[in-house]
Design a protein around this motif. Structure first.
Motif, PDB file in Angstrom:
ATOM      1  N   TYR A  43     -20.191   9.841 -16.278  1.00  0.00           N
ATOM      2  CA  TYR A  43     -20.281   9.154 -14.993  1.00  0.00           C
ATOM      3  C   TYR A  43     -21.749   8.907 -14.676  1.00  0.00           C
ATOM      4  O   TYR A  43     -22.598   9.762 -14.907  1.00  0.00           O
ATOM      5  N   ALA A  57     -19.756  14.149  -9.831  1.00  0.00           N
ATOM      6  CA  ALA A  57     -19.096  13.788 -11.089  1.00  0.00           C
ATOM      7  C   ALA A  57     -17.811  14.593 -11.267  1.00  0.00           C
ATOM      8  O   ALA A  57     -16.782  14.054 -11.694  1.00  0.00           O
ATOM      9  N   LYS A  60     -15.184  13.092  -9.030  1.00  0.00           N
ATOM     10  CA  LYS A  60     -14.654  11.851  -9.607  1.00  0.00           C
ATOM     11  C   LYS A  60     -13.669  12.154 -10.737  1.00  0.00           C
ATOM     12  O   LYS A  60     -12.614  11.543 -10.831  1.00  0.00           O
ATOM     13  N   PRO A  67     -14.042   6.565 -15.641  1.00  0.00           N
ATOM     14  CA  PRO A  67     -15.385   6.957 -16.064  1.00  0.00           C
ATOM     15  C   PRO A  67     -16.171   5.754 -16.570  1.00  0.00           C
ATOM     16  O   PRO A  67     -15.614   4.718 -16.922  1.00  0.00           O
TER      17      PRO A  67
END
Length: 103
Positions: A43, A57, A60, A67
């Motif tokens: 990421y 990250a 996410k 990604p």
């Protein structure tokens, strides 16, 4: 004097009739397989600190965000077994001992 012969027979898997046994032998088996998959995702994060960037990250990744890059690292099978949701205990016992020869 008369002689009477007694023959003992053992019925294996009495809860399964011959049709059920044949079906268990012939049909594909249903397995539960546990797999570990390791994927490295990349990421690109704008953040003030490395710690913040790593935190964002991780968020996410946990939220299944797309990604910026990824690579499949490894896939391993951890274990597998006959699916206990599909088969009853006597069916599993029959399959393991008579069909699959698991001892």
């Amino acid at each position: 004097m008369s002689h009477k012969e007694t023959i003992e027979t053992t019925v294996t898997y009495p809860d399964l009739d011959e049709e059920e046994k044949q079906s268990l032998r012939d049909d594909p088996k249903t397995w539960r397989v546990y797999v570990t998959k390791i994927i490295t995702e990349e990421y690109v994060i704008d953040a003030d600190t490395q710690e913040d960037a790593e935190h964002y990250a991780m968020e996410k990744a946990e939220n299944f965000s797309e990604p910026d890059g990824s690579e499949l690292e490894t896939i391993t099978v951890d274990s597998s077994e006959l699916d206990r949701g599909t088969y009853q205990e006597d069916e599993i016992e029959f399959l393991e001992e008579e069909v699959l020869d698991v001892t």
